[in-house]
Structure formats: structure tokens, C-alpha cells
Design a protein around this motif. Structure first.
Motif, mmCIF file in Angstrom:
data_model
loop_
_atom_site.group_PDB
_atom_site.id
_atom_site.type_symbol
_atom_site.label_atom_id
_atom_site.label_comp_id
_atom_site.label_asym_id
_atom_site.label_seq_id
_atom_site.Cartn_x
_atom_site.Cartn_y
_atom_site.Cartn_z
ATOM 1 N N HIS A 65 0.819 -1.211 0.000
ATOM 2 C CA HIS A 65 0.000 0.000 0.000
ATOM 3 C C HIS A 65 0.860 1.271 0.000
ATOM 4 O O HIS A 65 0.424 2.315 -0.440
ATOM 5 C CB HIS A 65 -0.990 -0.011 1.170
ATOM 6 N N ASN A 66 2.108 1.160 0.493
ATOM 7 C CA ASN A 66 3.002 2.327 0.463
ATOM 8 C C ASN A 66 3.306 2.793 -0.956
ATOM 9 O O ASN A 66 3.609 3.958 -1.190
ATOM 10 C CB ASN A 66 4.334 1.995 1.128
ATOM 11 N N PHE A 67 3.289 1.857 -1.885
ATOM 12 C CA PHE A 67 3.699 2.178 -3.254
ATOM 13 C C PHE A 67 2.503 2.233 -4.204
ATOM 14 O O PHE A 67 2.662 2.472 -5.397
ATOM 15 C CB PHE A 67 4.706 1.146 -3.779
ATOM 16 N N LYS A 68 1.330 1.996 -3.673
ATOM 17 C CA LYS A 68 0.169 1.787 -4.523
ATOM 18 C C LYS A 68 -0.101 2.966 -5.485
ATOM 19 O O LYS A 68 -0.192 2.779 -6.697
ATOM 20 C CB LYS A 68 -1.057 1.534 -3.650
ATOM 21 N N ASP A 69 -0.221 4.170 -4.915
ATOM 22 C CA ASP A 69 -0.585 5.329 -5.737
ATOM 23 C C ASP A 69 0.419 5.565 -6.858
ATOM 24 O O ASP A 69 0.045 5.771 -8.016
ATOM 25 C CB ASP A 69 -0.680 6.583 -4.866
ATOM 26 N N LEU A 70 1.703 5.533 -6.490
ATOM 27 C CA LEU A 70 2.731 5.828 -7.490
ATOM 28 C C LEU A 70 2.809 4.740 -8.560
ATOM 29 O O LEU A 70 2.953 5.039 -9.746
ATOM 30 C CB LEU A 70 4.088 5.986 -6.801
ATOM 31 N N THR A 71 2.679 3.489 -8.141
ATOM 32 C CA THR A 71 2.755 2.412 -9.134
ATOM 33 C C THR A 71 1.558 2.478 -10.096
ATOM 34 O O THR A 71 1.725 2.296 -11.296
ATOM 35 C CB THR A 71 2.774 1.022 -8.465
ATOM 36 N N LEU A 72 0.363 2.761 -9.549
ATOM 37 C CA LEU A 72 -0.817 2.828 -10.423
ATOM 38 C C LEU A 72 -0.658 3.943 -11.446
ATOM 39 O O LEU A 72 -1.033 3.796 -12.617
ATOM 40 C CB LEU A 72 -2.089 3.017 -9.594
ATOM 41 N N GLU A 73 -0.075 5.049 -11.001
ATOM 42 C CA GLU A 73 0.145 6.154 -11.923
ATOM 43 C C GLU A 73 1.094 5.744 -13.059
ATOM 44 O O GLU A 73 0.854 6.044 -14.227
ATOM 45 C CB GLU A 73 0.748 7.329 -11.148
ATOM 46 N N LEU A 74 2.136 4.999 -12.688
ATOM 47 C CA LEU A 74 3.089 4.547 -13.715
ATOM 48 C C LEU A 74 2.439 3.540 -14.667
ATOM 49 O O LEU A 74 2.695 3.551 -15.866
ATOM 50 C CB LEU A 74 4.315 3.911 -13.059
ATOM 51 N N LEU A 75 1.585 2.681 -14.113
ATOM 52 C CA LEU A 75 0.986 1.635 -14.949
ATOM 53 C C LEU A 75 0.013 2.210 -15.970
ATOM 54 O O LEU A 75 -0.328 1.558 -16.949
ATOM 55 C CB LEU A 75 0.289 0.589 -14.066
ATOM 56 N N LYS A 76 -0.435 3.467 -15.736
ATOM 57 C CA LYS A 76 -1.305 4.118 -16.711
ATOM 58 C C LYS A 76 -0.539 4.513 -17.969
ATOM 59 O O LYS A 76 -1.122 4.753 -19.020
ATOM 60 C CB LYS A 76 -1.906 5.392 -16.093
ATOM 61 N N LYS A 77 0.776 4.644 -17.853
ATOM 62 C CA LYS A 77 1.568 5.130 -18.984
ATOM 63 C C LYS A 77 1.590 4.099 -20.117
ATOM 64 O O LYS A 77 1.663 2.897 -19.872
ATOM 65 C CB LYS A 77 3.004 5.421 -18.544
ATOM 66 N N LYS A 78 1.562 4.628 -21.349
ATOM 67 C CA LYS A 78 1.583 3.726 -22.511
ATOM 68 C C LYS A 78 2.959 3.075 -22.624
ATOM 69 O O LYS A 78 3.100 1.919 -22.958
ATOM 70 C CB LYS A 78 1.302 4.525 -23.788
ATOM 71 N N ASN A 79 3.964 3.884 -22.330
ATOM 72 C CA ASN A 79 5.330 3.444 -22.574
ATOM 73 C C ASN A 79 6.169 3.607 -21.314
ATOM 74 O O ASN A 79 6.296 4.712 -20.810
ATOM 75 C CB ASN A 79 5.909 4.327 -23.684
ATOM 76 N N LEU A 80 6.727 2.526 -20.832
ATOM 77 C CA LEU A 80 7.617 2.636 -19.679
ATOM 78 C C LEU A 80 9.053 2.673 -20.162
ATOM 79 O O LEU A 80 9.606 1.656 -20.585
ATOM 80 C CB LEU A 80 7.405 1.448 -18.740
ATOM 81 N N LYS A 81 9.629 3.872 -20.126
ATOM 82 C CA LYS A 81 11.010 3.973 -20.590
ATOM 83 C C LYS A 81 11.830 4.630 -19.483
ATOM 84 O O LYS A 81 11.541 5.748 -19.072
ATOM 85 C CB LYS A 81 11.058 4.825 -21.859
ATOM 86 N N PRO A 82 12.840 3.927 -18.971
ATOM 87 C CA PRO A 82 13.622 4.501 -17.877
ATOM 88 C C PRO A 82 14.571 5.586 -18.384
ATOM 89 O O PRO A 82 15.069 5.491 -19.504
ATOM 90 C CB PRO A 82 14.428 3.313 -17.359
#
Length: 422
Positions: free
Chosen positions: A346-363
Motif C-alpha cells: 500500500h506504500n507504493f500503490k498510488d505511485l505504481t498505479l500512476e506509472l501503470l497508466k503510462k503507454k510506454n515505460l522507458k527509464p
DNA sequence: GCAAGGTC
């Protein structure tokens, strides 16, 4: 007796984890012979996993005698023949050798870096009696079940002799350079002063001492000079703002006094407002050095503390191998799966969900690379047991940095206000 | 007994 495959690791904890990952039931049998642990795992065949204990072999001069110089003749030998207080190493090598007698296949599973490759090579060549050319290589950078199973199934047909050569050379050159210069230094100081004192230098300590001497000289040569700076509080529409005089340092007190007297309690006029918008790119993924720097600035953990904590998190399969200089995250580590797994916390939930919305995960990545390992990243495993306060902080730091790397640039704004008084 | 770098 039925023959087995012997898997060699760099350290006991790695042996335990590899045995656990490879055993079909996940319940390998642990044995101990004179203090040396090893494991029996059952898979497509019988596997014995035995650890080294870091370097078991090292370089030593071929003929005795202490004070002759230069010395160029060396050989590789078991560490217990070279260093005092290493009886444990003697037993360790003996246990590995006995196990090797019952094996018909040899697999190197030491850490995939220069020193690790050399450790595995020496065990296979010396303790296992010349198995270095027939041994296979397991390559992995995290001790997770998935990666270890793949590393076993897709084991490489031979050792990485390039890395091994680099390791040997590092070892030998450090020895030749260090022993010879140390002896030369010791002999010349005796010649000069008539007294014997053992002096030492080497590839690392020599240059390091030079840096220290330079800094110390600079400190001793520094003469401090007093200066003055002027700060002012201005009232604007009922609020107080702090400002500073345009010249940061004023050498003469009398000059500063004149300026203060001219401005004090007078009203002024805003002459310029400079608003600047800029983008701040996401940070790079952590290499060990930046992780240590960040942990020091946030928590005041020393680099050694941070390394120990990170090492522990790695051995518990929560983060990847921390001894890396890489600032790169190869796509093969599957960003999305890791972020998804982290969202269960739950500590990471908000931030991870926001990232998972992205079409492209590029570091965003830095320039530094490492031949053996990627940057430090969370494996996606969440702690099963309660972590200590320190472990929790470092784990959290690694997770948050990993997420930040995939973020959008921040848009920031700064404002500079100039005011003229008298 | 002098190096450096693994491990505990």
C-alpha cells in the motif's frame, strides 16, 4: 554411487538460495562437513551446491626470503598456505575436493563479475582438479527463483575466460606493483634513516595518500579572511520578505556600514522580476555509489552500512545485486511486472498505479555501465518478514528511485526579484 | 611483511 552435478557458488547464502530455487520441491537438503555447508537439490538430476568463501586462492612468491627486491616470480596457491589464521580455508577446500570426486558435471554459479569469475575458476581448476575447461556457467544477476532456474536451464557451455583473465591480471599486477614498491620504499627509508620501518604502498593506497596530502597542504596553507554580507527584511503588502544585497561579500566593514545606513528603514522599488521555468529530468537508476550518497544525505548511513544493508536485501531477493557501477536498466528485467508486483504494497500503490497508466515505460538512464550487472532495482518481491528500520529505509529508497526513473520531467519555476533602495 | 579484494 550415483554421480551428481556440482554447482559452485561464491558464498554460502548464494548456495542456499540456488539450491532452494533449483530443487523441484523447493526443499533442498542441507549438509555440513567440518563447518562447511552444502546442499542437495533434486531436479532433472542430483545437484550438489557447494559455496566458496570469497577468494580461496591467491598469489604468493615462489621463493622465500623477505627483503630481496625486485620480485617477479609468483605462483597461485591456496590461501591457507599464504596467510596466517586461515585454517578454515584449508578445511573448506578439502570439503569441496571430496565432493568433486563424486561429480561428473561441474557448473560455476559464482557472481558474474571479475572477482567472482576468478573465484569460480580457481575452485574448478584447483579444488576440483582441472575442471575449468569442461565446466558450464550459470549467469544471473539476481537470486530470484525465476532467474536462477533460467540460468540453470540455459547454462553457458563454458566459463568466461575473458573475465577470468582480467581477474587474474588484476590480482597479479596488484601483487607485483604493491609488493615491489612497498619493499623499495622500506629499503630506501632504511638506507636513508638507518632505522627499519615497514612501509607499504599499492595501486589504491598510494594515490589515495597523495590526494590526502594535497588536501592537507591546501588546508594548512589556507588563511581565512573576514568578510561581511548584508541581509535585509522588506515589508510588502503586510508580509515580510528576506532579501540579500547584490554583492554577496564585502571585505570592509566600513563599506558595509555605509550601504546599510543608506538603505535602512527606507522604502524601495521593485525594478525587475525574473521568472524562469525549467524542466527537471527524472533521476538515473541507482549504481552503488549514488545509492550510498543518497542514503548518507537522507539517513546519515555510512557507505559501508548502506552496502551491508543492500547486500542483505539482495540476499533476501528483494533487490538486485548492489555491487554495480551501472546506471542502466535493460528491458529484460520486465519493468511492468515489477511495478505491478510492487503495487501490492500500500506504500507504493498510488505511485505504481500512476506509472501503470503510462503507454510506454522507458527509464531515464545514466552513462555508467557495468559488465556484469544492471543498476540496482527492486525485484518485485515484497518482504515476507518484518524488515529492520534500516532495511526498510533502504528498500523504500531503492523502490522509489526505481519508480522515479520512469516518471515525466518535472516543470519547475524560479523567481528572482530585484529591488532598488535609495 | 609488504597489495587488493573477496568472504565472514
Amino acid at each position: 554411487m550415483e554421480k551428481f552435478a556440482l554447482i559452485v557458488t561464491e558464498k554460502p547464502e548464494a548456495a542456499r538460495r540456488i539450491a532452494q530455487a533449483l530443487d523441484y520441491g523447493g526443499t533442498p537438503q542441507k549438509f555440513e562437513d567440518r563447518g562447511v555447508p552444502y546442499f542437495l537439490a533434486l531436479r532433472d538430476r542430483k545437484l550438489i551446491v557447494v559455496p566458496a568463501l570469497g577468494h580461496l586462492y591467491t598469489v604468493v612468491h615462489q621463493r622465500g626470503g623477505r627483503n630481496y627486491y625486485p620480485v617477479f616470480c609468483f605462483k597461485w596457491a591456496p590461501r591457507h598456505l599464504v596467510e596466517r589464521n586461515s585454517k578454515k580455508i584449508h578445511t573448506w577446500i578439502d570439503v569441496i575436493s571430496k565432493l568433486a570426486d563424486g561429480a561428473d558435471e561441474f557448473i560455476d554459479a559464482s557472481d558474474c563479475d571479475i572477482e567472482g569469475s576468478l573465484i569460480g575458476y580457481c575452485v574448478l581448476k584447483y579444488a576440483c582438479k582441472d575442471k575449468e575447461n569442461t565446466a558450464k556457467r550459470m549467469r544471473f544477476s539476481t537470486l530470484t527463483k525465476m532467474e536462477l532456474e533460467a540460468a540453470y536451464e540455459e547454462r553457458l557451455p563454458q566459463l568466461d575466460f575473458g573475465l577470468i583473465e582480467a581477474g587474474k591480471t588484476r590480482h597479479e599486477i596488484d601483487w607485483l606493483y604493491g609488493i615491489n614498491l612497498s619493499r623499495a620504499l622500506t629499503l630506501s627509508s632504511k638506507g636513508w634513516s638507518g632505522k627499519y620501518a615497514t612501509l607499504s604502498t599499492g595501486r589504491v593506497q598510494g594515490p589515495t595518500l597523495k590526494f590526502l596530502v594535497d588536501l592537507e597542504k591546501e588546508i594548512q596553507c589556507f588563511i581565512s579572511k573576514p568578510y561581511w554580507s548584508i541581509k535585509v527584511e522588506v515589508e510588502l503588502k503586510g508580509s515580510i520578505f528576506k532579501m540579500e544585497y547584490e554583492r554577496k561579500t564585502i571585505i570592509k566593514r566600513t563599506e558595509a556600514d555605509v550601504i546599510v545606513a543608506a538603505c535602512n528603514r527606507r522604502s524601495g522599488e521593485i525594478t525587475n522580476v525574473d521568472v524562469r521555468k525549467f524542466r527537471q529530468q527524472p533521476p538515473f537508476p541507482f549504481d552503488l555509489g549514488t545509492l550510498q550518497a543518497e542514503a548518507y544525505s537522507l539517513f546519515r548511513y555510512t557507505p559501508r552500512q548502506t552496502l551491508n544493508i543492500a547486500q542483505h536485501l539482495y540476499l533476501n531477493a528483494l533487490i538486485s545485486y548492489p555491487r554495480t557501477s551501472s546506471q542502466k536498466l535493460p528491458p529484460a528485467i520486465n519493468y511492468k511486472a515489477i511495478i505491478k508486483a510492487l503495487s501490492e504494497d500500500h506504500n507504493f500503490k498510488d505511485l505504481t498505479l500512476e506509472l501503470l497508466k503510462k503507454k510506454n515505460l522507458k527509464p531515464r538512464e545514466g552513462k555508467k555501465v557495468d559488465p556484469a550487472h544492471p543498476a540496482v532495482y527492486p525485484t518485485g518481491n515484497l518482504p515476507k518478514k518484518q524488515l529492520s528500520r534500516q532495511e526498510k529505509r533502504i528498500f523504500d529508497l531503492v523502490v522509489r528511485r526505481f519508480m522515479a526513473v520512469f516518471g515525466d520531467p518535472a516543470i519547475k519555476q524560479s523567481m528572482k526579484v530585484s529591488m532598488e533602495i535609495n
